[in-house]
Design an enzyme around this catalytic site. Structure first.
Site, PDB file in Angstrom:
ATOM      1  N   HIS A 273      50.451  37.659  37.214  1.00 12.41           N
ATOM      2  CA  HIS A 273      49.368  37.983  36.879  1.00 12.41           C
ATOM      3  C   HIS A 273      48.699  36.461  36.086  1.00 12.41           C
ATOM      4  CE1 HIS A 273      46.502  39.477  34.749  1.00 12.41           C
ATOM      5  NE2 HIS A 273      46.938  38.855  33.799  1.00 12.41           N
TER       6      HIS A 273
ATOM      7  N   ASP B  58      49.351  41.413  41.048  1.00 16.05           N
ATOM      8  CA  ASP B  58      49.594  41.658  40.194  1.00 16.05           C
ATOM      9  C   ASP B  58      49.822  42.907  39.701  1.00 16.05           C
ATOM     10  OD1 ASP B  58      48.421  41.394  37.248  1.00 16.05           O
ATOM     11  OD2 ASP B  58      46.908  39.569  38.097  1.00 16.05           O
TER      12      ASP B  58
ATOM     13  N   SER C  58      42.075  37.662  33.022  1.00 18.09           N
ATOM     14  CA  SER C  58      42.622  38.926  32.814  1.00 18.09           C
ATOM     15  C   SER C  58      40.754  39.345  31.780  1.00 18.09           C
ATOM     16  CB  SER C  58      43.664  38.590  32.070  1.00 18.09           C
ATOM     17  OG  SER C  58      44.087  40.434  31.454  1.00 18.09           O
TER      18      SER C  58
END
Length: 507
Positions: free
Chosen positions: A474, A447, A220
């Site tokens: 995610h 995602d 991320s």
């Protein structure tokens, strides 16, 4: 066969640096010794206290300059956790990781992964290294903006009133929040807490660990750290796995709108899954799910729901609880239960999901994840100072994620960054990486938080390889998807990248 526990590690001091290039004036940092010992003193949360008690883990403090422009000035420390490679004779090096946020603890993530990776090829060939970026978790000093009680109160205020008086009230609160951050953290740390400085800390850590080249795993926001490191130190990279990519060239507003669209797609997938069940809180027509969700949650704007233990569920917490559940299908049944409960007047389950999102434990204590998220965001991204631009951004977000539209007109209220007491130190730009070794970017088609296209763009910008995972969640590496785990492991160990167009599917 049960996994054999590693033997307890004894306190010791290593001096393995300096290794690799050393920027002028930073010799003392790159060559510093690390004093390794038990991790228990580094725990900052209830879950950390349990996982850090593992005798196979060891922790240390890395010294870095608060301001790299003045390396002889104030020194701060970075918390570092290590799970040593099971096969030290065949060890490749260290694998530094960052779980994202910004604001999440790399020490916590490494501690939680250590057991499952112990007998894997990664666990045998790499020391797993989790670090808490400057200002975060066990690193000292820490960013701190609100007390636990103030954070509870902020979550109860949904700031849904978008009239001129409502906007003025919201902006007073945002201004007060920025002032509290400055007072309780200090402007010097706030000015040097961004990604620009985190990657410099990573290079100091690389050298102090004795690694000539960096091996890195970023999830991320951690992909932004990886991209920035690749631009600043391309010659120091051996391997990078970047999973759940942020598009480094995208503006903060465009990122937010794209993320809203991603969560809407995940909500739509949840609605289809829910409609197929015998009982579904949103009914059995996925096309009506947005309206049903709004019907359940919008009354909370004026009337929060009881959630037990003297607490209430606000509209903000219901929205954030839903967002938390949309990060992974494993939480969808909890979201369905929470919405069904809310129909009956109870907000207990959705509040528990929101507590998880905001890192609040059962005793009512918060980690500093949210405070640090705001602090990094406010120095990393260009600020929106024009109220009309804010209103247009809110309009676009509501259009992209209608399930999160509270029914009020778009708001012109500026956020805390408009009142932040220190200047921006970052900007959206595609990295110019020079002679960078091949990198591996993993991007998931569904995602919700970091849309698939951002991974495609980051792989192109880094001239790396893209591995596509077809699923709705995610990030995915080291989460039990054999195809992805095997490809990422092979790359980190052998530097073998997947073929062009490589794809993996959900189980």
């Amino acid at each position: 066969m049960p996994t054999q526990a590693p033997p307890p590690l004894q306190p010791h001091t290593d001096q393995k640096g300096p290794v690799g290039p050393v920027p002028p004036g930073l010799e003392r940092y790159y060559g510093q010794a690390l004093a390794w010992g038990p991790c228990a003193p580094y725990a900052r949360t209830e879950s950390d206290r349990a996982s850090y008690a593992n005798p196979g883990l060891e922790c240390a403090r890395l010294e870095v300059p608060l301001d790299y422009a003045a390396p002889q000035g104030q020194v701060i420390t970075i918390g570092v956790l290590r799970s040593p490679a099971a096969d030290q004779q065949q060890k490749i090096g260290s694998l530094q990781l960052n779980p994202g946020g910004p604001g999440a603890s790399g020490m916590s993530t490494a501690a939680s992964l250590a057991g499952s990776l112990r007998n894997s090829e990664l666990g045998e060939r790499f020391d797993l290294i989790g670090f808490d970026p400057r200002g975060i978790g066990a690193s000292e000093p820490a960013v701190r903006c609100l007390t636990d009680q103030e954070r509870d109160a902020k979550r109860l205020d949904s700031d849904a009133d978008t009239s001129p008086s409502g906007v003025a009230q919201t902006e007073r609160e945002e201004r007060d929040y920025a002032a509290k951050c400055a007072e309780r953290t200090g402007t010097q740390l706030l000015a040097n807490v961004g990604t620009r400085d985190v990657v410099r800390d990573m290079d100091v850590l690389r050298s102090a660990l004795g690694d000539e080249k960096l091996n890195y795993l970023g999830y991320s926001y951690g992909t932004r750290i990886g991209a920035e490191y690749a631009e600043q130190f391309p010659g120091n990279v051996r391997a990078m796995v970047l999973d759940g990519a942020i598009d480094p060239g995208q503006s903060a507003i465009d990122q937010l709108v794209a993320q809203g669209a991603g969560f809407q797609r995940a909500f739509d997938d949840f609605a289809v899954w829910c409609a197929a069940r015998q009982q579904c809180s949103l009914g059995h027509d996925p096309k009506a799910a947005v309206a049903q969700f709004q019907q359940i949650t919008r009354p909370l704007v004026e009337n929060p729901a009881r959630a037990g233990d003297g607490r209430e569920l606000s509209y903000t917490d219901a929205s954030m609880g839903a967002i938390q559940a949309l990060y992974a299908p494993s939480l969808w049944s909890q979201l369905d239960s929470g919405l069904a409960e809310l129909r009956q007047g109870s907000g207990r389950t959705l509040l528990a999901l929101a507590d998880s999102y905001f890192s609040r434990d059962q005793s009512g204590r918060y980690s500093n994840t949210t405070d640090a998220f705001d602090a990094v965001h406010c120095v990393d991204d260009q600020r929106v100072l024009d109220p009309q631009q804010r209103r247009e951004a809110d309009r676009r977000y509501r259009e992209a994620a209608p399930f999160l539209d509270d029914g009020n007109p778009p708001s012109a209220a500026r956020d805390m960054c408009a009142f932040w007491p220190v200047p921006v130190t970052g900007e959206p730009t595609d990295p110019e990486v020079g002679a960078l070794p091949p990198t591996l970017v993993i991007s998931t088609t569904g995602d919700p938080a970091t849309p698939y296209d951002a991974g495609v763009k980051l792989a192109e910008a880094l001239h790396g390889k893209l591995l596509t995972y077809e699923g709705t969640q995610h990030t995915v590496f080291l989460q039990g998807i054999t195809c992805v785990d095997d490809a990422g492991t092979k790359y980190l160990v052998d530097l073998t990248v997947p073929a062009n167009g490589a794809r993996c599917e959900s189980k």
